[in-house]
Design a protein around this motif. Sequence first.
Motif, PDB file in Angstrom:
ATOM      1  N   VAL A   1       0.833  -1.200   0.000  1.00  0.00           N
ATOM      2  CA  VAL A   1       0.000   0.000   0.000  1.00  0.00           C
ATOM      3  C   VAL A   1       0.869   1.253   0.000  1.00  0.00           C
ATOM      4  O   VAL A   1       0.702   2.163  -0.813  1.00  0.00           O
ATOM      5  CB  VAL A   1      -0.926   0.017   1.248  1.00  0.00           C
ATOM      6  N   GLU A   2       1.842   1.238   0.866  1.00  0.00           N
ATOM      7  CA  GLU A   2       2.673   2.422   1.084  1.00  0.00           C
ATOM      8  C   GLU A   2       3.569   2.764  -0.106  1.00  0.00           C
ATOM      9  O   GLU A   2       3.794   3.930  -0.410  1.00  0.00           O
ATOM     10  CB  GLU A   2       3.550   2.184   2.322  1.00  0.00           C
ATOM     11  N   PHE A   3       4.089   1.709  -0.763  1.00  0.00           N
ATOM     12  CA  PHE A   3       5.133   1.972  -1.757  1.00  0.00           C
ATOM     13  C   PHE A   3       4.699   1.752  -3.207  1.00  0.00           C
ATOM     14  O   PHE A   3       5.518   1.783  -4.108  1.00  0.00           O
ATOM     15  CB  PHE A   3       6.379   1.156  -1.435  1.00  0.00           C
ATOM     16  N   CYS A   4       3.420   1.559  -3.448  1.00  0.00           N
ATOM     17  CA  CYS A   4       2.964   1.430  -4.829  1.00  0.00           C
ATOM     18  C   CYS A   4       3.130   2.780  -5.523  1.00  0.00           C
ATOM     19  O   CYS A   4       2.581   3.789  -5.080  1.00  0.00           O
ATOM     20  CB  CYS A   4       1.493   1.006  -4.874  1.00  0.00           C
ATOM     21  N   PRO A   5       3.898   2.825  -6.597  1.00  0.00           N
ATOM     22  CA  PRO A   5       4.155   4.110  -7.257  1.00  0.00           C
ATOM     23  C   PRO A   5       2.896   4.702  -7.887  1.00  0.00           C
ATOM     24  O   PRO A   5       2.840   5.894  -8.176  1.00  0.00           O
ATOM     25  CB  PRO A   5       5.175   3.769  -8.349  1.00  0.00           C
ATOM     26  N   ALA A   6       1.884   3.850  -8.097  1.00  0.00           N
ATOM     27  CA  ALA A   6       0.675   4.332  -8.762  1.00  0.00           C
ATOM     28  C   ALA A   6      -0.518   4.443  -7.802  1.00  0.00           C
ATOM     29  O   ALA A   6      -1.642   4.700  -8.237  1.00  0.00           O
ATOM     30  CB  ALA A   6       0.338   3.409  -9.924  1.00  0.00           C
ATOM     31  N   ASP A   7      -0.273   4.244  -6.541  1.00  0.00           N
ATOM     32  CA  ASP A   7      -1.337   4.311  -5.522  1.00  0.00           C
ATOM     33  C   ASP A   7      -2.548   3.446  -5.864  1.00  0.00           C
ATOM     34  O   ASP A   7      -3.692   3.899  -5.802  1.00  0.00           O
ATOM     35  CB  ASP A   7      -1.781   5.766  -5.301  1.00  0.00           C
ATOM     36  N   VAL A   8      -2.267   2.212  -6.210  1.00  0.00           N
ATOM     37  CA  VAL A   8      -3.350   1.287  -6.560  1.00  0.00           C
ATOM     38  C   VAL A   8      -4.110   0.825  -5.319  1.00  0.00           C
ATOM     39  O   VAL A   8      -5.307   0.596  -5.342  1.00  0.00           O
ATOM     40  CB  VAL A   8      -2.758   0.064  -7.322  1.00  0.00           C
ATOM     41  N   TYR A   9      -3.363   0.738  -4.197  1.00  0.00           N
ATOM     42  CA  TYR A   9      -3.950   0.106  -3.002  1.00  0.00           C
ATOM     43  C   TYR A   9      -4.453   1.124  -1.969  1.00  0.00           C
ATOM     44  O   TYR A   9      -3.915   2.214  -1.829  1.00  0.00           O
ATOM     45  CB  TYR A   9      -2.894  -0.754  -2.301  1.00  0.00           C
ATOM     46  N   THR A  10      -5.463   0.681  -1.247  1.00  0.00           N
ATOM     47  CA  THR A  10      -5.850   1.363  -0.015  1.00  0.00           C
ATOM     48  C   THR A  10      -5.884   0.298   1.085  1.00  0.00           C
ATOM     49  O   THR A  10      -5.690  -0.876   0.805  1.00  0.00           O
ATOM     50  CB  THR A  10      -7.246   2.009  -0.134  1.00  0.00           C
ATOM     51  N   ARG A  11      -6.138   0.717   2.306  1.00  0.00           N
ATOM     52  CA  ARG A  11      -6.129  -0.246   3.422  1.00  0.00           C
ATOM     53  C   ARG A  11      -7.477  -0.321   4.098  1.00  0.00           C
ATOM     54  O   ARG A  11      -8.142   0.693   4.298  1.00  0.00           O
ATOM     55  CB  ARG A  11      -5.112   0.176   4.481  1.00  0.00           C
ATOM     56  N   GLU A  12      -7.830  -1.526   4.469  1.00  0.00           N
ATOM     57  CA  GLU A  12      -9.001  -1.724   5.322  1.00  0.00           C
ATOM     58  C   GLU A  12      -8.626  -1.267   6.732  1.00  0.00           C
ATOM     59  O   GLU A  12      -7.445  -1.074   7.044  1.00  0.00           O
ATOM     60  CB  GLU A  12      -9.340  -3.223   5.402  1.00  0.00           C
ATOM     61  N   LEU A  13      -9.636  -1.152   7.576  1.00  0.00           N
ATOM     62  CA  LEU A  13      -9.353  -0.769   8.965  1.00  0.00           C
ATOM     63  C   LEU A  13      -8.425  -1.769   9.659  1.00  0.00           C
ATOM     64  O   LEU A  13      -7.607  -1.399  10.490  1.00  0.00           O
ATOM     65  CB  LEU A  13     -10.661  -0.645   9.751  1.00  0.00           C
ATOM     66  N   ASP A  14      -8.557  -3.043   9.309  1.00  0.00           N
ATOM     67  CA  ASP A  14      -7.685  -4.058   9.934  1.00  0.00           C
ATOM     68  C   ASP A  14      -6.303  -4.120   9.297  1.00  0.00           C
ATOM     69  O   ASP A  14      -5.489  -4.965   9.657  1.00  0.00           O
ATOM     70  CB  ASP A  14      -8.354  -5.437   9.905  1.00  0.00           C
ATOM     71  N   GLY A  15      -6.080  -3.227   8.338  1.00  0.00           N
ATOM     72  CA  GLY A  15      -4.755  -3.179   7.712  1.00  0.00           C
ATOM     73  C   GLY A  15      -4.666  -3.937   6.405  1.00  0.00           C
ATOM     74  O   GLY A  15      -3.659  -3.824   5.683  1.00  0.00           O
ATOM     75  N   SER A  16      -5.664  -4.744   6.070  1.00  0.00           N
ATOM     76  CA  SER A  16      -5.601  -5.525   4.835  1.00  0.00           C
ATOM     77  C   SER A  16      -5.529  -4.602   3.627  1.00  0.00           C
ATOM     78  O   SER A  16      -6.216  -3.581   3.563  1.00  0.00           O
ATOM     79  CB  SER A  16      -6.856  -6.383   4.665  1.00  0.00           C
TER      80      SER A  16
END
Lengths: 384, 273, 181, 67
Positions: D18-33
């Motif tokens: 999530v943190e290092f995707c250069p294209a910001d593809v990911y977000t995080r669930e509340l549990d961190g997933s």
Amino acid sequence: MTLNNKVKFIQGNQAVVEGAIAAGARFYAGYPITPSSEIAEGSANRLPQVGGLYVQMEDEIGSMAAIIGASLSGKKSYTATSGPGISLMSENLGVAVMGEVPCVLINVQRSGPSTGLATKPAQGDVMQARWGTHGDHGIIVISPSSVQDCYDLTIEAFNLSEKYRTPVMFLSDATIGHLKEKVVLREIAPEEIVNRKQPNCDPKDYQPFKFQDQEDGIAPLAAYGSEYVFRITTTTHDERGMANSTPANADKFIRHYTDKIEKNKKDITIVRKYNLEDADYAIIAFGCTARAALEAVNIAKDKGKKIGLLQLVTIWPFADDEVREVLKKVKGVVVPEMNLGQIIGEVKKINDYGIPVEGLSRVDSLMITPKEILDKIEEVEKCL
Amino acid sequence: MSVNKYDDYLIKEKLPVFWCAGCGNGIVLGSILRSFAQLGLKKENTVVVTGIGCWGKADDYISTNTFHGTHGRALGFATGIKLANPKLNVIVLMGDGDGATIGGNHLIHAARRNVDVTAILVNNLNYGMTGGQYSGTTPHASYTTTSPYGHVENGFDVCKLVKAAGAPYVARGNVYGVIQLQKLIKEAIEKKGFSFVEVISTCTTHYGRLNGMKTSAGAMKWIKDNSISIERAEKLPKEEKEGKFVMGKFVDKDIEDYTARYDRVISKAKEII
Amino acid sequence: MSKTCQIILSGVGGQGLVSSGTILGESATIYEGKNATLVSSYGVETRGTFTKSDVIISDGDISYPEVSKPDIVLALAQVAYDKYAADLSEDAVLIYDNSLISDTKESKGKQFGYPINDMALKLGNIAVANIIAVGIIIQKTGILKEESVIEAIKDKFAHKPKVIDLNIEALRKGIEIGMEV
Amino acid sequence: MKKITIDPRLCKKCGICVEFCPADVYTRELDGSPVISFQEKCTGCKLCELRCPDFAIKVEVSKNDIK
């Protein structure tokens, strides 16, 4: 084919090198230490002549590691050292036990503890040889008393190591290591050499630690680089070499390391008997001290006294059946050893016959003399 | 038949890996297995030798021949394995405890001896397995469970050590720069002679927690921020380089390996008899 | 009863005593089919301290390899002479180098002094003193044949053929003076 | 089209992808997933797959996507 016998007048340490080569050993890793260094030097000289390899490691820990690695790549391997080196090797001796890796360690004993008297003989490493590495395990320890033994029994050490997939310690001493004596370097017939059992199953079914389905209870050992891909771990592991910490698994394998030696004691142990048939008193001795003991037996014989000798060639596993047989027959036993009493403890453990078992210890770096042994027997005699 | 999918080298049934969330070990393991695949290494001819510690568990997941022995001694075992069968590809996985501390002497001598093995030392700056005590690479003044007031000693620059010992290939990567890391590992395996790759990694659970890196991503960011390339390091003034990890290839030269030299010893010895 | 000869070779480190013992042992075992043992004791330093070698040669088996009652003692240094001269038994023989040992004393056994070192120098190499001594020993004891020792010398110096003749000369010189009383 | 799959049995929710995707593809669930929220932004660089310590991410890039 006629076999060639070469008569030589060489040191015990040199005969060990010739024995190792005759046994098929082709890899040596070690760290020089008095009084074993002639084995390193001899190996550096002789191994490349037969296409083998010598490497001098940075210490004994690395040396022991290297011979284990080389053995797993399929080369019969050995190292030589003295007590201080065995102390360092003890760590990876456990690896060889747990990984069931055949290899031979030669300990040319010197006077200890610690640096001790570096050039002087002793027999103080009997218990270190048995229990030097941590944890329960079996071990085979052979003790030579002549230069001929250094040749013949080094071959035997490799054979037992290959047969039982176990490290074998060759417990020599500074006296025997540096003693020059006549030796016949017999050419060894191929059938006298034991090579570790190879797997013959489908490679995908190979389990390097599966001993249960083997008639002799020893799992075959493939070599790295063969068609068999395998895992060796010295963490408690299962038959496939996968780390496995279940109590049942630990119990099974830890017992196996002892059982495979103890249950084959009859096949492994060698003793020599001199004048024991009708002996009144017996000497139980090993290594260089057995020579003084034999001299004592001969002197006594000339004087018409009935003294016998049981020489323990194999020290571990302990030849308790043979010792018991002696204890049963004689009036008293003397156990001379160049330590403060290590083997005598084993003799006493099985002395169910109430006869006196007396020790004769010497730790001043000098050999026990035949006279001292005879005097001790006389002492025992007087007490009866 | 050559294997070229990296996960053919992975023992999938052993997953998930036993390491903590965010631990760099899995990243390095992936890089190694991908390098194996790129090089098409045959499992039969490859032996992975591991030490003890978190990274020492890596062999659990690798489907080639493996050997897992004692703490710090992996290079000793590997030396025997390789010298006894020079056809093998021998890859040695060590942590900073194994390689730079308890086994530091084996490391410098293996480098000097130039045995043709590849050593990959994952440096997470502390002893992860035993609970985060300081190791031979723990930086001065940083916190571990045995340096609660800040570490008294300096840590080794392991690459400098191995370079000084004479290794023909010495490089450093980190778990952030995965593309460079994989390239270095692949090159190291291909290199004839002793090749060495140090990988700066994270231990979020211990070193990270005690040194202000609260999350796995934070630890990764810390590595990113504190790493500079060799080229950049050359231009920076000394004080700005302080505490930074220099990334890249320090040595890549050809030195005849032990086996090649020993083959000549054998020829010479055979002439004599 | 098998014939056994117990020999002590003593001196200081660097005098080639182990080498002498080895030549005696090789001659006996390889060339005469006898048994022989050689035990050497020395300090940690290789040179300059007291050393001795025990050699036993026998037609029969040799169990205990240390000399308990020497038939012949060779002393090549004062310190060695002093150690053995006094306790020499009646039927034992002591051979000493009188170019190195001047302070002699009475003993029960027979003593013979020869200028071994000086003779070696005369032959052109001090290193052959130990071979002269071997010559004297085999002459005095009759335990080994000259030819056997010559064969052992040829083996020992097979890689240095130039010195074989010198050593054989030294051996013969030793045998020759050994005949003198 | 790039296809990203995350194996939830292997993911330890460390957040590195999530943190290092250069294209910001990911977000995080509340549990961190990690959640693949913007798949369309994925460039197929595979850094998330390479940096995933748990062998949990696979990024498949079809031939058409390779320019």
